[in-house]
Design an enzyme around this catalytic site. Sequence first.
Site, PDB file in Angstrom:
ATOM      1  N   GLU A   1     -91.734 -85.753 -71.152  1.00  0.00           N
ATOM      2  CA  GLU A   1     -90.538 -86.593 -70.992  1.00  0.00           C
ATOM      3  C   GLU A   1     -89.265 -85.871 -71.438  1.00  0.00           C
ATOM      4  O   GLU A   1     -89.263 -85.191 -72.465  1.00  0.00           O
ATOM      5  CB  GLU A   1     -90.748 -87.857 -71.828  1.00  0.00           C
ATOM      6  CG  GLU A   1     -89.563 -88.799 -71.839  1.00  0.00           C
ATOM      7  CD  GLU A   1     -89.806 -90.004 -72.739  1.00  0.00           C
ATOM      8  OE1 GLU A   1     -90.969 -90.276 -73.097  1.00  0.00           O
ATOM      9  OE2 GLU A   1     -88.825 -90.661 -73.084  1.00  0.00           O
TER      10      GLU A   1
ATOM     11  N   GLU B   1     -93.896 -98.070 -71.488  1.00  0.00           N
ATOM     12  CA  GLU B   1     -93.851 -97.767 -72.920  1.00  0.00           C
ATOM     13  C   GLU B   1     -93.824 -99.077 -73.706  1.00  0.00           C
ATOM     14  O   GLU B   1     -93.122-100.009 -73.340  1.00  0.00           O
ATOM     15  CB  GLU B   1     -92.579 -96.957 -73.223  1.00  0.00           C
ATOM     16  CG  GLU B   1     -92.447 -96.533 -74.680  1.00  0.00           C
ATOM     17  CD  GLU B   1     -91.161 -95.731 -74.934  1.00  0.00           C
ATOM     18  OE1 GLU B   1     -90.161 -95.990 -74.246  1.00  0.00           O
ATOM     19  OE2 GLU B   1     -91.188 -94.853 -75.820  1.00  0.00           O
TER      20      GLU B   1
ATOM     21  N   TRP C   1     -80.188 -84.825 -79.674  1.00  0.00           N
ATOM     22  CA  TRP C   1     -81.180 -85.494 -80.535  1.00  0.00           C
ATOM     23  C   TRP C   1     -82.237 -86.143 -79.673  1.00  0.00           C
ATOM     24  O   TRP C   1     -82.016 -86.760 -78.728  1.00  0.00           O
ATOM     25  CB  TRP C   1     -80.561 -86.566 -81.436  1.00  0.00           C
ATOM     26  CG  TRP C   1     -81.580 -87.047 -82.400  1.00  0.00           C
ATOM     27  CD1 TRP C   1     -82.015 -86.393 -83.506  1.00  0.00           C
ATOM     28  CD2 TRP C   1     -82.340 -88.269 -82.327  1.00  0.00           C
ATOM     29  NE1 TRP C   1     -82.995 -87.126 -84.139  1.00  0.00           N
ATOM     30  CE2 TRP C   1     -83.227 -88.260 -83.428  1.00  0.00           C
ATOM     31  CE3 TRP C   1     -82.383 -89.340 -81.425  1.00  0.00           C
ATOM     32  CZ2 TRP C   1     -84.133 -89.292 -83.687  1.00  0.00           C
ATOM     33  CZ3 TRP C   1     -83.272 -90.355 -81.649  1.00  0.00           C
ATOM     34  CH2 TRP C   1     -84.145 -90.348 -82.783  1.00  0.00           C
TER      35      TRP C   1
ATOM     36  N   GLU D   1     -84.239 -92.144 -69.474  1.00  0.00           N
ATOM     37  CA  GLU D   1     -83.928 -93.257 -70.379  1.00  0.00           C
ATOM     38  C   GLU D   1     -82.439 -93.322 -70.736  1.00  0.00           C
ATOM     39  O   GLU D   1     -81.965 -94.376 -71.106  1.00  0.00           O
ATOM     40  CB  GLU D   1     -84.788 -93.203 -71.642  1.00  0.00           C
ATOM     41  CG  GLU D   1     -84.436 -92.073 -72.585  1.00  0.00           C
ATOM     42  CD  GLU D   1     -85.335 -92.036 -73.814  1.00  0.00           C
ATOM     43  OE1 GLU D   1     -86.558 -92.103 -73.665  1.00  0.00           O
ATOM     44  OE2 GLU D   1     -84.796 -91.939 -74.927  1.00  0.00           O
TER      45      GLU D   1
ATOM     46  N   ARG E   1     -98.559 -91.528 -76.627  1.00  0.00           N
ATOM     47  CA  ARG E   1     -97.531 -90.492 -76.750  1.00  0.00           C
ATOM     48  C   ARG E   1     -97.715 -89.791 -78.090  1.00  0.00           C
ATOM     49  O   ARG E   1     -97.822 -90.458 -79.132  1.00  0.00           O
ATOM     50  CB  ARG E   1     -96.137 -91.126 -76.692  1.00  0.00           C
ATOM     51  CG  ARG E   1     -95.022 -90.093 -76.567  1.00  0.00           C
ATOM     52  CD  ARG E   1     -93.642 -90.705 -76.751  1.00  0.00           C
ATOM     53  NE  ARG E   1     -93.342 -90.935 -78.160  1.00  0.00           N
ATOM     54  CZ  ARG E   1     -92.129 -91.227 -78.641  1.00  0.00           C
ATOM     55  NH1 ARG E   1     -91.112 -91.347 -77.807  1.00  0.00           N
ATOM     56  NH2 ARG E   1     -91.942 -91.426 -79.922  1.00  0.00           N
TER      57      ARG E   1
ATOM     58  N   ARG F   1     -87.550 -93.259 -65.822  1.00  0.00           N
ATOM     59  CA  ARG F   1     -87.657 -93.809 -67.170  1.00  0.00           C
ATOM     60  C   ARG F   1     -86.621 -94.868 -67.526  1.00  0.00           C
ATOM     61  O   ARG F   1     -86.553 -95.301 -68.690  1.00  0.00           O
ATOM     62  CB  ARG F   1     -87.492 -92.648 -68.178  1.00  0.00           C
ATOM     63  CG  ARG F   1     -88.648 -91.755 -68.311  1.00  0.00           C
ATOM     64  CD  ARG F   1     -89.778 -92.415 -69.061  1.00  0.00           C
ATOM     65  NE  ARG F   1     -89.516 -92.535 -70.475  1.00  0.00           N
ATOM     66  CZ  ARG F   1     -89.930 -93.539 -71.231  1.00  0.00           C
ATOM     67  NH1 ARG F   1     -90.617 -94.527 -70.724  1.00  0.00           N
ATOM     68  NH2 ARG F   1     -89.660 -93.573 -72.512  1.00  0.00           N
TER      69      ARG F   1
ATOM     70  N   TYR G   1     -87.718 -85.495 -84.086  1.00  0.00           N
ATOM     71  CA  TYR G   1     -87.717 -86.736 -83.322  1.00  0.00           C
ATOM     72  C   TYR G   1     -89.120 -87.356 -83.274  1.00  0.00           C
ATOM     73  O   TYR G   1     -90.087 -86.695 -82.947  1.00  0.00           O
ATOM     74  CB  TYR G   1     -87.246 -86.476 -81.876  1.00  0.00           C
ATOM     75  CG  TYR G   1     -87.587 -87.634 -80.998  1.00  0.00           C
ATOM     76  CD1 TYR G   1     -86.910 -88.828 -81.177  1.00  0.00           C
ATOM     77  CD2 TYR G   1     -88.639 -87.587 -80.100  1.00  0.00           C
ATOM     78  CE1 TYR G   1     -87.255 -89.939 -80.457  1.00  0.00           C
ATOM     79  CE2 TYR G   1     -88.984 -88.694 -79.369  1.00  0.00           C
ATOM     80  CZ  TYR G   1     -88.291 -89.870 -79.554  1.00  0.00           C
ATOM     81  OH  TYR G   1     -88.650 -90.972 -78.847  1.00  0.00           O
TER      82      TYR G   1
ATOM     83  N   HIS H   1     -87.226 -85.080 -75.826  1.00  0.00           N
ATOM     84  CA  HIS H   1     -85.931 -85.602 -76.254  1.00  0.00           C
ATOM     85  C   HIS H   1     -84.775 -84.638 -75.983  1.00  0.00           C
ATOM     86  O   HIS H   1     -83.929 -84.398 -76.852  1.00  0.00           O
ATOM     87  CB  HIS H   1     -85.971 -85.998 -77.739  1.00  0.00           C
ATOM     88  CG  HIS H   1     -85.675 -87.448 -77.936  1.00  0.00           C
ATOM     89  ND1 HIS H   1     -84.567 -87.894 -78.609  1.00  0.00           N
ATOM     90  CD2 HIS H   1     -86.334 -88.536 -77.515  1.00  0.00           C
ATOM     91  CE1 HIS H   1     -84.558 -89.212 -78.593  1.00  0.00           C
ATOM     92  NE2 HIS H   1     -85.616 -89.627 -77.936  1.00  0.00           N
TER      93      HIS H   1
ATOM     94  N   ASP I   1     -92.676 -86.505 -75.634  1.00  0.00           N
ATOM     95  CA  ASP I   1     -91.240 -86.676 -75.410  1.00  0.00           C
ATOM     96  C   ASP I   1     -90.492 -85.514 -76.063  1.00  0.00           C
ATOM     97  O   ASP I   1     -90.509 -85.364 -77.282  1.00  0.00           O
ATOM     98  CB  ASP I   1     -90.798 -88.015 -76.022  1.00  0.00           C
ATOM     99  CG  ASP I   1     -89.387 -88.419 -75.617  1.00  0.00           C
ATOM    100  OD1 ASP I   1     -88.664 -87.577 -75.057  1.00  0.00           O
ATOM    101  OD2 ASP I   1     -89.021 -89.591 -75.864  1.00  0.00           O
TER     102      ASP I   1
HETATM  103  O1  EZ4 Z   1     -85.022 -92.393 -78.911  1.00  0.00           O
HETATM  104  O2  EZ4 Z   1     -84.681 -95.700 -77.641  1.00  0.00           O
HETATM  105  O3  EZ4 Z   1     -88.988 -92.657 -75.281  1.00  0.00           O
HETATM  106  N1  EZ4 Z   1     -88.385 -93.231 -76.110  1.00  0.00           N
HETATM  107  C1  EZ4 Z   1     -87.335 -92.770 -76.800  1.00  0.00           C
HETATM  108  C2  EZ4 Z   1     -86.634 -93.744 -77.734  1.00  0.00           C
HETATM  109  C3  EZ4 Z   1     -85.165 -93.416 -77.950  1.00  0.00           C
HETATM  110  C4  EZ4 Z   1     -84.401 -94.604 -78.453  1.00  0.00           C
HETATM  111  C5  EZ4 Z   1     -82.889 -94.342 -78.464  1.00  0.00           C
HETATM  112  O4  EZ4 Z   1     -82.188 -95.508 -78.755  1.00  0.00           O
HETATM  113  O5  EZ4 Z   1     -86.973 -91.632 -76.625  1.00  0.00           O
HETATM  114  O6  EZ4 Z   1     -87.310 -93.841 -78.947  1.00  0.00           O
HETATM  115 CO    CO Z   2     -87.797 -90.916 -74.724  1.00  0.00          CO
END
Ligand code: EZ4
Ligand code: CO
Length: 407
Positions: free
Chosen positions: A241, A344, A407, A267, A147, A288, A159, A217, A215
């Site tokens: 992601e 992951e 975030w 997630e 990743r 996820r 992030y 996010h 990712d």
């Molecule tokens: O930010 O688990 O793909 N993984 C992620 C993680 C999340 C954290 C949040 O608690 O996006 O790193």
């Molecule tokens: Co993630």
Amino acid sequence: MRIAGADVIVTSPGRNFVTLEITTDDGLTGYGDATLNGRELAVASYLSDHVGPLLIGRDAHRIEDTWQYLHRGAYWRRGPVTMAAIAAVDVALWDLKAQVAGLPLYQLLGGASRTGIRAYGHASGRDLPELLDSIRARQEQGFRSIRVQSGVPGLETIYGISAAPDPAGGPGRENGRHPQPSEETWDTQAYLRHLPTVFEAVRNEFGPELPLLHDVHHRLTPIQAAKLGKALEPYDLFWLEDCTPAENQDGLRLVRQHTTTPLAIGEVFNSVVDYQTLIREQLIDYVRSAVTHAGGITAMRKLFDLAAQYQIKSGIHGPADISPVGMAAGLHLDLAIHNFGIQEFMPHSAETYEVFRHSYTFRDGYLHPGETPGLGVTVDRAAAARFEYRPAYLPVNRLRDGTVHDW
Ligand code: EZ4
Ligand code: CO
């Protein structure tokens, strides 16, 4: 086999973890992970104040019935706190049942469908040279899928690229018992302009074969996500992601109409209900959810079975805020289900492994849960007691004008 005790262990070996320890009248001990990053004590209370007392005396073999009892019986369903608590009970009961059978848990889920579990690791850099070094470092550790997260010119932190390797283990912890989350600044246009250049450079350096993931996010709107997916197509991502917040599942239709970049989502989801449209309309390619946050093995197996009908595969969430107990639960599922995609894997700190003794292994890019009967993870309670809980939070993200952003 009756449940005789249900203890909640809160420990902080490098970061906070909540673990449920279920003991039985015949002397067995099973573990489940209940860690909800930044809201740990809410789940600890849910378990010790409300769930633990209901478990005493129950038949530990009745996993499905206990799951339904805690889910339907509470009247209040779903939500991250509830589902993390139910997951902890569920995983601990599966651990016990497999120990009684004298088999590693994956054998009770149908046995191995593969010899190893392909894992991806995290690479990140503030700039390109740092990122390329980070990718090489992951390759040296054995990762064969990576990743990629990159800094954006003009943004201090983003992030995946915080100064501390572990955001919720970072600066907030130093501020005493009631830290405030750190705050970061975000600029969507700068990110959208920069990211395709990063993937172009990474492909030029490492060639076409290395599987690359990214990712987002939850930081884009559907139309922005569509644009990014399209711009990244030449670099052949394994997945993109959380390209947009997906509580509104319909939003993914727009993204899907515009790009062939594979999409992974879930997630922050905690129930199969969160996926109904996404799965039925094949709007994503990878599911996820983490075992720890989505109701345990019982619920995840049903979720993956639904996904399998639509050629959607697993991509179980495995950050460092899932404890080794939650990690092991995911690995047993990964090995057993047919529609496994990728796992992951963020290796935990030495302190964490001091508390959580585990039998799973990582070698040449592949994880394996090991052959120890049960889950294959035990908790050293004396070691756990040495690491006192301290509140720690994920950062909060704001646009340049101060508006709070995802975030
Ligand atoms: O930010 O688990 O793909 N993984 C992620 C993680 C999340 C954290 C949040 O608690 O996006 O790193
Ligand atoms: Co993630």
